[in-house]
Design a protein around this motif. Structure first.
Motif, short mmCIF file in Angstrom:
data_model
loop_
_atom_site.label_atom_id
_atom_site.label_comp_id
_atom_site.label_asym_id
_atom_site.label_seq_id
_atom_site.Cartn_x
_atom_site.Cartn_y
_atom_site.Cartn_z
N PHE A 33 0.84 -1.20 0.00
CA PHE A 33 0.00 0.00 0.00
C PHE A 33 0.87 1.25 0.00
O PHE A 33 1.96 1.25 0.56
N TYR A 35 0.47 5.31 1.15
CA TYR A 35 -0.32 6.29 1.86
C TYR A 35 0.36 7.63 1.77
O TYR A 35 1.59 7.73 1.70
N GLN A 37 0.75 11.25 3.89
CA GLN A 37 0.54 11.81 5.22
C GLN A 37 1.08 13.24 5.27
O GLN A 37 2.28 13.47 5.10
N PRO A 43 -2.55 9.23 7.99
CA PRO A 43 -2.32 8.83 6.60
C PRO A 43 -3.62 8.66 5.83
O PRO A 43 -4.63 8.24 6.39
N PHE A 45 -5.15 6.81 2.26
CA PHE A 45 -4.85 5.75 1.31
C PHE A 45 -4.72 6.29 -0.11
O PHE A 45 -5.55 7.08 -0.56
N TYR A 48 -2.90 0.56 -4.01
CA TYR A 48 -2.68 -0.80 -3.51
C TYR A 48 -2.29 -1.71 -4.66
O TYR A 48 -2.87 -1.65 -5.74
N LEU A 87 4.18 7.11 2.48
CA LEU A 87 4.51 5.91 3.23
C LEU A 87 4.24 4.66 2.41
O LEU A 87 3.14 4.49 1.88
N SER B 43 8.15 6.72 11.36
CA SER B 43 7.00 6.09 10.75
C SER B 43 6.03 5.58 11.80
O SER B 43 6.29 5.66 13.00
N LEU B 44 4.90 5.09 11.34
CA LEU B 44 3.91 4.53 12.25
C LEU B 44 4.41 3.17 12.76
O LEU B 44 4.81 2.32 11.97
N ILE B 93 -2.54 6.84 16.53
CA ILE B 93 -3.48 6.75 15.40
C ILE B 93 -4.13 5.38 15.40
O ILE B 93 -3.46 4.36 15.51
N PRO B 106 -8.12 -1.56 1.98
CA PRO B 106 -7.10 -0.79 2.68
C PRO B 106 -7.57 -0.53 4.10
O PRO B 106 -8.76 -0.58 4.40
N GLN B 107 -6.63 -0.28 4.98
CA GLN B 107 -6.98 0.17 6.31
C GLN B 107 -7.28 1.66 6.24
O GLN B 107 -6.58 2.41 5.58
N PHE B 109 -7.72 5.20 8.36
CA PHE B 109 -7.15 5.75 9.58
C PHE B 109 -8.02 6.85 10.17
O PHE B 109 -8.67 7.62 9.46
#
Lengths: 112, 118
Positions: A33, A35, A37, A43, A45, A48, A87, B43-44, B93, B106-107, B109
């Motif tokens: 993926f 992202y 930010q 973040p 999307f 993908y 990211l 980063s996360l 987050i 996708p996730q 957020f």
């Protein structure tokens, strides 16, 4: 573990094209993926890939080569608002389900 | 698109205080929610994965007794930072993923919570 590498910073000119690369090493690969930010925000999307090849979505495209552990995000017709951190995140299938691991991000600065 | 709401957006409190952060999926049912922490210019980092109705799975190095996670319903997960100290100051987050099986989702957020411990 997973190693995800991407450049720390990049600078590009408004209206130009920029390519942000990402390399990874993982077992149980189940998708990659991208992202965006902005500073102080969560973040969002962008794209993908789970199969090899190019996915195009407006000004953004993403490419994946699973055999090479390589992906890139291509941004066309750059705008000032595209200045952000990008990211790369790899999804891995584990016993507990899918897990997403993020790279450290590439800070893109778009200049006039 | 899917919306994840996170509250509060910012917390400033004294050392020793416990802080609760809520994460809600507004237009879908989230079987799985993830909690991340992000330090400045980093980063996360995944802290834990929570599945509705079961105990959370914590990543290595994350203290489960300090970061309490509850996922009581398909639309709500909470993270409680207990007895917070200045080193817990960070951007937290949450992320949620829906129920559909076989679909590559996708996730999504939440907007994040900036926690500052004095």
């Amino acid at each position: 573990g997973q190693n995800i590498d991407q450049p720390t910073e990049m600078t590009a000119t408004e209206g130009a094209i920029v390519q942000i690369n990402c390399t990874y090493q993982t077992s149980g690969f189940n998708g990659l993926f991208w992202y965006q930010q902005h500073a102080g925000e969560a973040p969002t999307f962008l794209s993908y890939n789970v199969l090899d090849g190019l996915e195009e979505k407006g000004r953004f495209s993403s490419f994946l080569s699973r055999s090479k552990g390589y992906s890139y995000l291509l941004l066309k017709e750059l705008q000032m608002k595209d200045s952000a951190s990008y990211l790369c995140a790899v999804r891995k299938l584990t016993g507990g389900g899918n897990k997403l691991t993020f790279g450290t991000g590439t800070q893109l600065k778009v200049e006039l | 698109g899917a919306v994840v709401s996170q509250h509060p957006s910012r917390v400033i409190c004294k050392s020793g205080t416990s802080v609760k952060i809520e994460c809600r999926s507004l237009d879908f049912q989230a079987t799985t929610m993830f909690w991340y922490r992000q330090f400045p210019k980093q980063s996360l980092m995944l802290m834990a994965t929570s599945n509705e109705g079961s105990k959370a799975t914590y990543e290595q190095g994350v203290e489960k007794d300090k970061f309490l996670i509850n996922h009581a319903s398909l639309t709500l997960s909470t993270l409680t930072v207990t007895s917070a100290h200045p080193e817990d100051s960070s951007f937290y987050i949450c992320s949620a993923r829906g129920q559909e099986v076989g679909v590559n989702q996708p996730q999504h957020f939440g907007d994040g919570t900036r926690l500052s411990i004095l």
